[in-house]
Design a protein around this motif. Structure first.
Motif, mmCIF file in Angstrom:
data_model
loop_
_atom_site.group_PDB
_atom_site.id
_atom_site.type_symbol
_atom_site.label_atom_id
_atom_site.label_comp_id
_atom_site.label_asym_id
_atom_site.label_seq_id
_atom_site.Cartn_x
_atom_site.Cartn_y
_atom_site.Cartn_z
ATOM 1 N N ILE A 104 18.965 -19.452 8.881
ATOM 2 C CA ILE A 104 18.678 -18.152 9.497
ATOM 3 C C ILE A 104 17.269 -17.731 9.060
ATOM 4 N N CYS A 105 16.498 -17.238 10.000
ATOM 5 C CA CYS A 105 15.137 -16.763 9.688
ATOM 6 C C CYS A 105 15.238 -15.477 8.859
ATOM 7 N N ASN A 106 14.462 -15.394 7.775
ATOM 8 C CA ASN A 106 14.611 -14.246 6.864
ATOM 9 C C ASN A 106 13.762 -13.031 7.254
ATOM 10 N N LYS A 107 13.229 -13.034 8.483
ATOM 11 C CA LYS A 107 12.326 -11.970 8.921
ATOM 12 C C LYS A 107 12.966 -10.575 8.815
ATOM 13 N N ASP A 108 14.204 -10.418 9.293
ATOM 14 C CA ASP A 108 14.853 -9.096 9.243
ATOM 15 C C ASP A 108 16.001 -9.064 8.236
ATOM 16 N N TRP A 109 16.015 -10.024 7.330
ATOM 17 C CA TRP A 109 17.152 -10.124 6.396
ATOM 18 C C TRP A 109 17.056 -9.047 5.303
ATOM 19 N N THR A 110 18.203 -8.444 4.955
ATOM 20 C CA THR A 110 18.217 -7.400 3.914
ATOM 21 C C THR A 110 19.185 -7.793 2.798
ATOM 22 N N GLN A 111 19.096 -7.060 1.679
ATOM 23 C CA GLN A 111 20.020 -7.337 0.573
ATOM 24 C C GLN A 111 21.458 -6.978 0.965
ATOM 25 N N PHE A 112 21.598 -6.070 1.960
ATOM 26 C CA PHE A 112 22.950 -5.727 2.417
ATOM 27 C C PHE A 112 23.606 -6.937 3.083
ATOM 28 N N TYR A 134 11.797 -22.386 -3.151
ATOM 29 C CA TYR A 134 12.346 -22.543 -1.801
ATOM 30 C C TYR A 134 11.229 -22.689 -0.758
ATOM 31 N N LYS A 135 10.082 -22.041 -1.017
ATOM 32 C CA LYS A 135 8.916 -22.207 -0.115
ATOM 33 C C LYS A 135 8.482 -23.671 -0.113
ATOM 34 N N MET A 136 8.419 -24.244 -1.314
ATOM 35 C CA MET A 136 8.023 -25.651 -1.418
ATOM 36 C C MET A 136 9.022 -26.544 -0.679
ATOM 37 N N PHE A 137 10.284 -26.247 -0.822
ATOM 38 C CA PHE A 137 11.315 -27.074 -0.185
ATOM 39 C C PHE A 137 11.222 -26.980 1.338
ATOM 40 N N ALA A 138 10.999 -25.749 1.850
ATOM 41 C CA ALA A 138 10.922 -25.544 3.302
ATOM 42 C C ALA A 138 9.705 -26.247 3.900
ATOM 43 N N ARG A 139 8.619 -26.380 3.114
ATOM 44 C CA ARG A 139 7.441 -27.107 3.606
ATOM 45 C C ARG A 139 7.748 -28.586 3.739
ATOM 46 N N ARG A 140 8.534 -29.105 2.768
ATOM 47 C CA ARG A 140 8.834 -30.541 2.770
ATOM 48 C C ARG A 140 9.848 -30.914 3.848
ATOM 49 N N ARG A 141 10.795 -30.044 4.077
ATOM 50 C CA ARG A 141 11.846 -30.368 5.045
ATOM 51 C C ARG A 141 11.940 -29.248 6.073
ATOM 52 N N LYS A 142 11.556 -29.539 7.304
ATOM 53 C CA LYS A 142 11.454 -28.483 8.329
ATOM 54 C C LYS A 142 12.845 -27.953 8.699
ATOM 55 N N PRO A 143 13.035 -26.647 8.578
ATOM 56 C CA PRO A 143 14.353 -26.086 8.897
ATOM 57 C C PRO A 143 14.625 -26.069 10.398
ATOM 58 N N THR A 144 15.930 -26.054 10.753
ATOM 59 C CA THR A 144 16.357 -25.832 12.142
ATOM 60 C C THR A 144 16.962 -24.433 12.179
ATOM 61 N N TYR A 145 16.328 -23.528 12.923
ATOM 62 C CA TYR A 145 16.746 -22.123 12.858
ATOM 63 C C TYR A 145 17.779 -21.764 13.927
ATOM 64 N N TRP A 146 18.673 -20.852 13.530
ATOM 65 C CA TRP A 146 19.631 -20.240 14.461
ATOM 66 C C TRP A 146 18.882 -19.202 15.289
ATOM 67 N N LEU A 169 14.189 -15.762 17.835
ATOM 68 C CA LEU A 169 13.372 -16.966 17.956
ATOM 69 C C LEU A 169 12.948 -17.286 19.382
ATOM 70 N N GLU A 170 13.314 -16.417 20.347
ATOM 71 C CA GLU A 170 13.004 -16.736 21.741
ATOM 72 C C GLU A 170 11.494 -16.840 21.968
ATOM 73 N N LYS A 171 10.744 -15.949 21.310
ATOM 74 C CA LYS A 171 9.288 -15.919 21.542
ATOM 75 C C LYS A 171 8.563 -16.987 20.729
ATOM 76 N N SER A 172 9.210 -17.458 19.671
ATOM 77 C CA SER A 172 8.455 -18.293 18.735
ATOM 78 C C SER A 172 8.846 -19.767 18.773
ATOM 79 N N ASN A 173 9.494 -20.187 19.859
ATOM 80 C CA ASN A 173 9.846 -21.601 20.059
ATOM 81 C C ASN A 173 10.620 -22.201 18.883
ATOM 82 N N GLY A 174 11.617 -21.455 18.424
ATOM 83 C CA GLY A 174 12.504 -22.008 17.394
ATOM 84 C C GLY A 174 11.910 -22.069 16.012
ATOM 85 N N THR A 175 10.761 -21.377 15.790
ATOM 86 C CA THR A 175 10.226 -21.340 14.421
ATOM 87 C C THR A 175 10.441 -19.931 13.866
ATOM 88 N N CYS A 176 10.023 -19.725 12.613
ATOM 89 C CA CYS A 176 10.215 -18.423 11.963
ATOM 90 C C CYS A 176 8.852 -18.015 11.413
#
Length: 655
Positions: A104-112, A134-146, A169-176
């Motif tokens: 899941i893309c963390n753009k709008d993610w909250t602690q709730f 986790y930033k380092m890990f995401a660079r090494r292995r490209k995530p597949t976003y919901w 993700l509609e506007k960003s072609n499946g990236t975050c």
């Protein structure tokens, strides 16, 4: 049985399987039929639910009729330091969509949102984590976003109750853009905190300061009881819901609530009803902080509230199995252990195998309570490859989460009879009885009687008198402390004796058969806990003396009838029955503790053994006797209970 006056609404029904209701399927039409009631149809539903869930809410600006079905959610450990740990507490939040796990893309993610995810997986709270790794890990292995985001308020019990957010993700072609996959880090309750190994510091202990669960079959479920003014009481189910149930679950170190149960579904409590009409926001630290009505007028224990909480997946179920039984609820117990570097299945030595050990097996497998513990299992073939004994000397207190937490011999096995036909077995049941003695009746019916020996011949033969009675002439008197025992079944199933009818013993004194040779133990202690009067082990004939309104009596002693105590009924052994006493002839005047224990050898499984003993203060001045402050085990705070010597709990094994 069919009701021949009722209409038959459908005939020749043909469904594709996608219809939401039977009325949408093809048929002759409502009420058009040439059928008789002998052709009535029925169904048996599979107890396996369709996996996944749909979102109940969407944001107001979202497409209203979007039908988003999520197959599953998981926390996947990413860092090597977390991968070996059980339970999984930190990692990516992943959603299974179209058969694939997506982040899941963390753009709008909250602690709730994190709070709700942790709660779903059995954790009471969330904490901060180190995002750099986790930033380092995401660079090494490209995530597949919901494709979607979620928007939780933080008090939801499950992700499906959160609002489904924008299709981010509609506007960003499946990236975050400028974002990363969502990571959560959860805080486990103290009973689930892992050590560096996958073992655990201690077995599960139920005792909690202000709130506790009672009568549940597995960890994290039970009737809710709260401590007020030093006395434990229940909660009335008026307005009881998932929000309030979740506050209880989190307070006890579990996650959110799976179910808020009403109507005494997990057995009825004793004592006062402390809270009614409980209403919580979901963010309280304790159920005692929620608003409630102190008046419980019209509330009875038939309305006791209960919960089932989400608990962490510990993997205990995978290390145990039942083999060879006629159904999944019974069989030979087989455990998975490490031998010479590899995992092998084997049996458990049945020497000393009793109800408490069977209870732990049934709990570990999520099969409820034990209904029987078997020391011979030759009639269940089991897996031949698992015949060898791999565990012996097992002793459980009954509260452990796993058989491996019980005392046992470890690598140095000792099993003289061997495994095979003598391997341990169990049968499990979703429900169990719960016997509770009425302490007020003991208090109200106690008196003293001097009775001549010649009237006690029968009782003497049944060992109901102290040993000094054998040396006295027939014209002397015995001084007897007499009282009534009223034993209620507050559980969810009938209390039935373990012994088969053909082995019941005829008792001349009482003129009926006794189905349990040791059903209660009566004892008198000095204030420092020393036994002062020879109490005795009383055998009983079990029957329904009286029942709650609307419940029919099922069991009676007369005419070699079936014995037991029905749920909602009680068996009264009156003060004027032979042996319903303690012989106090040799007792010096003073202050004492009187104690009664029911089902002392745990011969019959119960949902709660902590309430099986009753203690009273007893004063004897040489002429009269007073009984006061009678209470059941576990009904008072531990501070109050410590002022009563004798047994502090019923977890005393009579072997």
């Amino acid at each position: 049985a069919p009701n021949h006056n009722r209409p038959i609404w459908f005939d020749n029904v043909h469904c594709t399987g996608k219809e939401k209701t039977l009325a949408q399927c093809q048929s002759n039409g409502i009420g058009i039929s040439d059928c008789k009631h002998s052709e009535d149809v029925g169904v048996v539903c599979s107890d396996k639910r369709i996996p996944g869930f749909k979102f109940l809410n969407t944001l107001p600006n979202h497409v209203e009729n979007l039908d988003i079905h999520v197959e599953d959610v998981q926390i996947r450990a990413i860092l090597s330091s977390y991968r070996k740990r059980i339970p999984v507490m930190e990692g990516y939040v992943e959603v299974k969509d179209g058969g694939k796990w997506k982040q899941i893309c963390n753009k709008d993610w909250t602690q709730f949102n994190s709070r709700v995810i942790c709660g779903m997986f059995g954790f009471p709270g969330e904490r901060k984590y180190n995002p750099r790794v986790y930033k380092m890990f995401a660079r090494r292995r490209k995530p597949t976003y919901w494709d979607y985001s979620v928007n939780c308020t933080g008090n939801e019990a499950h992700l499906s109750s959160c609002k489904l957010g924008q299709a981010v993700l509609e506007k960003s072609n499946g990236t975050c853009p400028r974002g990363l996959p969502v990571v959560v880090s959860c805080v486990p309750g103290k009973d689930f905190a892992p050590t560096l190994m996958t073992g655990f510091r201690k077995a599960f202990r139920q005792e909690q300061p202000l709130v506790r669960l009672r009568g549940g079959a597995i960890v994290g479920e039970g009737r809710v009881e709260v401590l007020k003014n030093g006395e434990w009481g229940t909660i009335c189910d008026d307005k009881w819901n998932l929000l309030s149930a979740t506050v209880v679950c989190r307070e006890l170190g579990f996650g959110t609530a799976k179910e808020a149960l009403s109507g005494g579904r997990l057995g009825q409590g004793m004592g006062p009803v402390h809270m009614n009409e409980v209403e919580c926001s979901g963010f309280e630290k304790s159920i005692t902080e929620c608003s409630f009505n102190k008046e419980a007028l019209g509330c009875s224990h038939e309305e006791d509230a209960a919960v089932r909480c989400n608990v962490p997946k510990m993997g205990f179920q995978e290390r145990l199995r039942l083999s060879g039984g006629r159904n999944p609820y019974e069989g030979r117990v087989e455990v998975l252990v490490e031998r010479n570097g590899s995992l092998v299945w084997g049996t458990v030595c049945s020497e000393g195998w009793r109800t408490m050990e069977a209870m732990v097996v049934c709990r570990q497998l999520g099969l409820g309570f034990a209904s029987n513990a078997f020391q011979e299992t030759w009639y269940w073939s089991g897996e031949v490859s698992a015949d060898a004994v791999v565990m012996s000397g097992v002793r459980c207190s009954g509260t452990e989460m796993s058989l491996s937490h019980c005392l046992h011999h470890g690598a140095h096995l000792s099993c003289p009879k061997g495994g095979g036909r003598y391997a341990a077995g169990v049968s499990c049941s979703e429900t169990a009885p719960d016997l509770v003695l009425n302490p007020q009746v003991v208090e109200q019916t106690t008196y003293m009687e001097d009775r001549p020996m010649f009237m006690l011949q029968c009782a003497y033969e049944e060992n109901c008198l102290s040993s000094t009675s054998s040396e006295v002439p027939a014209n002397t008197y015995r001084r007897l402390l007499r009282f009534s025992s009223q034993i209620h079944n507050n559980g969810q199933s009938d209390f039935r004796p373990k012994a088969d009818k053909h082995s019941w013993v005829w008792h001349d004194c009482h003129r009926h058969y006794h189905s349990m040779e040791v059903f209660t133990i009566y004892d008198l202690f000095s204030l420092n806990g020393t036994k002062v009067a020879e109490g005795h082990k009383a055998s009983f004939c079990l029957e329904d003396s009286e029942c709650d309104e609307g419940i029919e009596k099922r069991y009676e002693c007369a005419n070699f009838g079936d014995q037991g105590i029905t749920v909602g009924c009680w068996d009264t052994y009156r003060h004027d029955i032979d042996c319903q006493w303690v012989d106090i002839t040799d007792l010096k005047p003073g202050d004492y503790i009187f104690q009664i224990i029911i089902n002392p050898n745990y011969e019959v499984p119960e949902s709660d053994y902590t309430n099986n003993f009753t203690k009273c203060r007893c004063r004897y001045d040489g002429h009269r006797v007073w009984m006061y402050s009678c209470h059941n085990g576990g009904s008072l705070s531990s501070e109050t209970e410590q002022t009563f010597p004798g047994l502090h709990s019923n977890q005393v094994t009579h072997r």
